[in-house]
Design a protein around this motif. Structure first.
Motif, PDB file in Angstrom:
ATOM      1  N   LYS A 613      52.638  54.640  19.985  1.00  0.00           N
ATOM      2  CA  LYS A 613      53.082  55.759  19.173  1.00  0.00           C
ATOM      3  C   LYS A 613      52.197  55.896  17.946  1.00  0.00           C
ATOM      4  O   LYS A 613      51.602  54.935  17.473  1.00  0.00           O
ATOM      5  CB  LYS A 613      54.528  55.539  18.734  1.00  0.00           C
ATOM      6  CG  LYS A 613      55.526  55.585  19.881  1.00  0.00           C
ATOM      7  CD  LYS A 613      56.940  55.391  19.368  1.00  0.00           C
ATOM      8  CE  LYS A 613      57.951  55.436  20.501  1.00  0.00           C
ATOM      9  NZ  LYS A 613      59.340  55.241  20.013  1.00  0.00           N
ATOM     10  N   GLU A 614      52.148  57.134  17.419  1.00  0.00           N
ATOM     11  CA  GLU A 614      51.350  57.371  16.216  1.00  0.00           C
ATOM     12  C   GLU A 614      51.894  56.535  15.061  1.00  0.00           C
ATOM     13  O   GLU A 614      53.110  56.360  14.915  1.00  0.00           O
ATOM     14  CB  GLU A 614      51.374  58.852  15.849  1.00  0.00           C
ATOM     15  CG  GLU A 614      50.394  59.200  14.741  1.00  0.00           C
ATOM     16  CD  GLU A 614      50.243  60.699  14.544  1.00  0.00           C
ATOM     17  OE1 GLU A 614      49.535  61.079  13.586  1.00  0.00           O
ATOM     18  OE2 GLU A 614      50.810  61.467  15.328  1.00  0.00           O
ATOM     19  N   ASP A 615      50.989  55.976  14.266  1.00  0.00           N
ATOM     20  CA  ASP A 615      51.267  55.120  13.111  1.00  0.00           C
ATOM     21  C   ASP A 615      51.706  53.706  13.502  1.00  0.00           C
ATOM     22  O   ASP A 615      52.038  52.891  12.625  1.00  0.00           O
ATOM     23  CB  ASP A 615      52.318  55.738  12.183  1.00  0.00           C
ATOM     24  CG  ASP A 615      51.816  57.017  11.526  1.00  0.00           C
ATOM     25  OD1 ASP A 615      50.605  57.100  11.245  1.00  0.00           O
ATOM     26  OD2 ASP A 615      52.634  57.931  11.317  1.00  0.00           O
ATOM     27  N   ALA A 616      51.681  53.413  14.807  1.00  0.00           N
ATOM     28  CA  ALA A 616      52.015  52.054  15.236  1.00  0.00           C
ATOM     29  C   ALA A 616      50.835  51.126  14.986  1.00  0.00           C
ATOM     30  O   ALA A 616      49.674  51.545  15.037  1.00  0.00           O
ATOM     31  CB  ALA A 616      52.377  52.044  16.726  1.00  0.00           C
ATOM     32  N   ALA A 617      51.131  49.858  14.728  1.00  0.00           N
ATOM     33  CA  ALA A 617      50.073  48.870  14.544  1.00  0.00           C
ATOM     34  C   ALA A 617      49.618  48.374  15.905  1.00  0.00           C
ATOM     35  O   ALA A 617      50.432  48.191  16.822  1.00  0.00           O
ATOM     36  CB  ALA A 617      50.581  47.700  13.705  1.00  0.00           C
ATOM     37  N   VAL A 618      48.307  48.192  16.042  1.00  0.00           N
ATOM     38  CA  VAL A 618      47.754  47.731  17.315  1.00  0.00           C
ATOM     39  C   VAL A 618      46.714  46.662  17.035  1.00  0.00           C
ATOM     40  O   VAL A 618      45.990  46.714  16.035  1.00  0.00           O
ATOM     41  CB  VAL A 618      47.128  48.925  18.087  1.00  0.00           C
ATOM     42  CG1 VAL A 618      45.935  49.491  17.337  1.00  0.00           C
ATOM     43  CG2 VAL A 618      46.728  48.523  19.493  1.00  0.00           C
ATOM     44  N   ASN A 619      46.664  45.650  17.906  1.00  0.00           N
ATOM     45  CA  ASN A 619      45.659  44.605  17.797  1.00  0.00           C
ATOM     46  C   ASN A 619      44.529  44.892  18.777  1.00  0.00           C
ATOM     47  O   ASN A 619      44.734  45.515  19.830  1.00  0.00           O
ATOM     48  CB  ASN A 619      46.266  43.235  18.124  1.00  0.00           C
ATOM     49  CG  ASN A 619      47.288  42.799  17.107  1.00  0.00           C
ATOM     50  OD1 ASN A 619      47.072  42.947  15.905  1.00  0.00           O
ATOM     51  ND2 ASN A 619      48.418  42.281  17.583  1.00  0.00           N
ATOM     52  N   ALA A 620      43.334  44.448  18.442  1.00  0.00           N
ATOM     53  CA  ALA A 620      42.215  44.600  19.369  1.00  0.00           C
ATOM     54  C   ALA A 620      42.554  43.865  20.658  1.00  0.00           C
ATOM     55  O   ALA A 620      42.979  42.705  20.632  1.00  0.00           O
ATOM     56  CB  ALA A 620      40.936  44.039  18.759  1.00  0.00           C
ATOM     57  N   GLY A 621      42.417  44.556  21.783  1.00  0.00           N
ATOM     58  CA  GLY A 621      42.746  43.960  23.072  1.00  0.00           C
ATOM     59  C   GLY A 621      44.068  44.425  23.629  1.00  0.00           C
ATOM     60  O   GLY A 621      44.356  44.222  24.817  1.00  0.00           O
ATOM     61  N   ASP A 622      44.939  45.044  22.780  1.00  0.00           N
ATOM     62  CA  ASP A 622      46.195  45.612  23.276  1.00  0.00           C
ATOM     63  C   ASP A 622      45.915  46.828  24.140  1.00  0.00           C
ATOM     64  O   ASP A 622      44.912  47.527  23.953  1.00  0.00           O
ATOM     65  CB  ASP A 622      47.091  46.024  22.100  1.00  0.00           C
ATOM     66  CG  ASP A 622      47.654  44.842  21.338  1.00  0.00           C
ATOM     67  OD1 ASP A 622      47.496  43.698  21.828  1.00  0.00           O
ATOM     68  OD2 ASP A 622      48.231  45.060  20.260  1.00  0.00           O
ATOM     69  N   LYS A 623      46.835  47.110  25.075  1.00  0.00           N
ATOM     70  CA  LYS A 623      46.696  48.334  25.869  1.00  0.00           C
ATOM     71  C   LYS A 623      46.751  49.538  24.936  1.00  0.00           C
ATOM     72  O   LYS A 623      47.650  49.656  24.102  1.00  0.00           O
ATOM     73  CB  LYS A 623      47.805  48.411  26.914  1.00  0.00           C
ATOM     74  CG  LYS A 623      47.650  47.412  28.050  1.00  0.00           C
ATOM     75  CD  LYS A 623      48.732  47.615  29.110  1.00  0.00           C
ATOM     76  CE  LYS A 623      48.538  46.616  30.253  1.00  0.00           C
ATOM     77  NZ  LYS A 623      49.584  46.771  31.301  1.00  0.00           N
ATOM     78  N   PHE A 624      45.797  50.435  25.108  1.00  0.00           N
ATOM     79  CA  PHE A 624      45.648  51.522  24.125  1.00  0.00           C
ATOM     80  C   PHE A 624      45.620  52.899  24.789  1.00  0.00           C
ATOM     81  O   PHE A 624      46.403  53.779  24.455  1.00  0.00           O
ATOM     82  CB  PHE A 624      44.368  51.283  23.311  1.00  0.00           C
ATOM     83  CG  PHE A 624      44.081  52.340  22.282  1.00  0.00           C
ATOM     84  CD1 PHE A 624      45.011  52.602  21.279  1.00  0.00           C
ATOM     85  CD2 PHE A 624      42.899  53.053  22.299  1.00  0.00           C
ATOM     86  CE1 PHE A 624      44.759  53.573  20.322  1.00  0.00           C
ATOM     87  CE2 PHE A 624      42.639  54.019  21.340  1.00  0.00           C
ATOM     88  CZ  PHE A 624      43.565  54.282  20.344  1.00  0.00           C
TER      89      PHE A 624
END
Length: 628
Positions: A613-624
């Motif tokens: 979702k928009e504004d969600a935090a994501v880590n490198a390697g997470d499904k994007f």
């Protein structure tokens, strides 16, 4: 059906990153030549979809769009849309160029706009030659004299034409540049040169030289005048600049032109003529063959027009050319032969039509549609054309073929008529036939991959041989991409860059980085890393083309604060570190670090869906991203 060039212009402007991204546009006989602020904003695939465009090419920082015979119409439409044209300087485009590149660009800028006038003058001479050959007009008649002087105008007053173009290239007041050219061509000066008395200016000797037909002196002089204008502007008071500036510029420039630059330019021109004559006489069959064989690749760099002054100088000083235009004729006829061979052999109706039109165009001296749309695209035909041009050039060199008029196509046949008589005409025709036929035959022998036909065959085989497997296949395939950088997810519409926000380059999402590291989003290949390291083009093993663009307008940093850990062509696994960047330093420079991740070949798929979702935090390697 009448073409809508205004719509073509709109598409081009959008694919070039918008009007604000274009700093300058000019054109030659077949190419639109753009200078842009950020080359990463250019969507080449969208440009190549246009029916008027047969290819694109980068030369240094100049983006060339090959429009063939429609270049004038497209250029006019772009001009009407307010795109900065060749009257505007290429701001900040020269700083990183080598001296050689700057010289080549300057000569090309001076010579390219002259080609229509040179073509017209040459064809008028061809017409005159035909009229006298078939005894339709007497050489003593006034009709002959009138047609003759019309054909001579371009060549005789060449310094004026060059001065007008050079004024744009070197940013000199055009009227003053034409004034300098007029100094060289003044009837009074011409009369003084023809007389017996010495010519001096305050005791300084002026070399007796004729500057009609000359190329080099006026280019050098307009270039020098640029610096004279700067000097004069610095030393004159504001109140009298309007009167004093132009007066001082001419009073300083004119003596330099007559006493120093004119003689030096003449020496250089004569030296080139001697060098070409030596090479043609001593090593003619080698030199002409090599130049003819390499000419397609010279065209690819856009440097071919830089050779025009050398050929013109040879004609002006020696009466004929045995190298430059002769090799061009061989190369162009070879491109024609190869393209027409493709038209004969190809099973694809679209390629047949394109190759036929391109072959005829090359026959008339316009080779870019054949080169970019046919021979280079199919690979083997360009090799066949190059070999054939070399063979034709060797034949022309051995026979010492001469061209008496600047021509580079099938219309060169009448231009072979001159002092050497009928034998030169026969030898020239032999050279043309050899170049054309050799290219045609070699293309048929070498063959080429008729991609569409093969694809259709593969589809048919798949339908018949793999039908059971297809019945069990999923209705849609999907490609999953990992987040290339850690941070906060944003929609592309939130990117403060219209090209990304409007999805001109493709579909995807963006991330506001929380860490200055970019990783491979999947297994694949690093297709391209921009020199400024802020943009990476990545191709997954399944064929999805992914653009990772670190920040907005960060190209202006020229690689500062960026460190690349891979090179172009590297095959990498998912999670491989691609680029590091100093977030704090880049922010201090005032740049927004939002990083668009775009599927540039989204037209090959249905859509790209962000998994977060928009504004969600994501880590490198997470499904994007999931590409359907």
């Amino acid at each position: 059906m009448k073409k809508d060039y205004a719509k073509t212009a709109d598409t081009l402007i959008a694919a070039l990153g918008g009007k604000d991204n274009i700093t300058r546009l000019f054109h030659c006989m077949t190419r639109l030549r753009f200078y842009v602020k950020d080359r990463s904003k250019i969507n080449e695939k969208e440009i190549l979809k246009l029916s008027e465009i047969s290819g694109v090419n980068w030369h240094e920082d100049q983006f060339q769009v090959i429009a063939g015979n429609e270049v004038n119409a497209v250029y006019k439409a772009l001009e009407d849309k307010g795109v900065p044209t060749d009257d505007a300087p290429a701001a900040n485009s020269d700083s990183s160029k080598s001296v050689v590149s700057k010289v080549i660009d300057a000569i090309t800028g001076c010579m390219t706009p002259m080609i229509p006038a040179l073509t017209a003058a040459g064809m008028i001479k061809v017409v005159l030659t035909l009229l006298t050959t078939f005894h339709l007009v007497s050489e003593t008649s006034s009709t002959y004299q009138v047609i003759s002087f019309i054909g001579d105008v371009t060549f005789y007053f060449m310094p004026f034409l060059i001065a007008a173009n050079a004024a744009k290239v070197f940013r000199v007041n055009q009227s003053l540049a034409l004034f300098i050219a007029g100094v060289y061509l003044s009837p009074t000066f011409v009369t003084m040169v023809a007389g017996d008395a010495a010519i001096t200016l305050f005791g300084l000797p002026i070399t007796k030289a004729t500057y009609s037909y000359s190329v080099i002196p006026v280019i050098l002089m307009v270039w020098i005048t640029h610096y004279i204008e700067i000097l004069v502007d610095k030393i004159t008071p504001k109140m009298v600049k309007l009167i004093l500036n132009p007066t001082l510029v001419i009073l300083i420039s004119a003596p330099i032109a007559l006493i120093v630059v004119g003689p030096i330019g003449t020496i250089i021109g004569n030296g080139l003529a001697v060098a070409i004559n030596f090479l043609s006489v001593k090593l003619g069959f080698i030199i002409v063959g090599i130049l003819a064989a390499t000419f397609p690749f010279i065209v690819m760099t856009g440097m071919h027009h830089a050779l025009t002054p050398i050929g013109l100088n040879a004609i002006a000083t020696g009466g004929s050319d045995t190298l430059i235009f002769v090799s061009q004729v061989c190369s162009n006829l070879a491109q024609s032969g190869a393209s027409l061979a493709v038209a004969v052999r190809s099973k694809d109706s679209n390629m047949k039509q394109l190759a036929s039109a391109a072959g005829v165009s090359a026959l008339m001296g316009i080779t870019e549609p054949a080169l970019y749309g046919v021979t280079l695209k199919l690979k083997r035909p360009v090799v066949a054309a190059s070999i054939a041009a070399g063979i034709g050039g060797i034949v022309g060199g051995l026979l010492q073929v001469s061209l008496y008029i600047a021509q580079n196509c099938i219309m060169a046949i009448p231009a072979f008529i001159g002092e050497k008589g009928l034998s030169n005409l026969i030898y020239g025709i032999i050279m043309i036939v050899v170049s054309f036929v050799a290219a045609f035959v070699l293309t048929l022998i070498f063959g080429f991959e008729d991609v569409k036909a093969e694809t259709e065959d593969e589809v048919q085989n798949t339908d018949t041989e793999k039908q059971p497997a297809q019945q069990n296949a999923p209705l849609v395939d999907k490609i999953e991409l990992c987040a290339p950088v850690a941070g906060t997810v944003k929609a592309l519409s939130d990117v403060p860059d219209k090209t990304f926000a409007d999805k001109v380059l493709g579909d995807g999402a963006a991330i506001v980085p929380s860490e200055g590291k970019v990783y491979a989003p999947a297994d694949g290949t690093v297709a391209n890393i921009m020199e400024s390291k802020h943009g990476i083009m990545f191709v997954t093993e399944s064929g999805a083309e992914i653009l990772i663009h670190i920040g907005i307008d960060t190209v202006n940093l020229n690689g500062k604060y960026f460190k690349s850990h891979v090179s172009e062509g590297d095959k990498v696994k998912k999670g491989k570190l691609l680029v590091e960047f100093d977030m704090d330093a880049i922010k201090k420079e005032g740049y927004d670090l939002i990083t668009p991740v775009v599927v540039t070949n989204i037209s090959d798929y249905i859509k790209a869906v962000c998994m977060e979702k928009e504004d969600a935090a994501v880590n490198a390697g997470d499904k994007f991203l999931t590409i359907v």
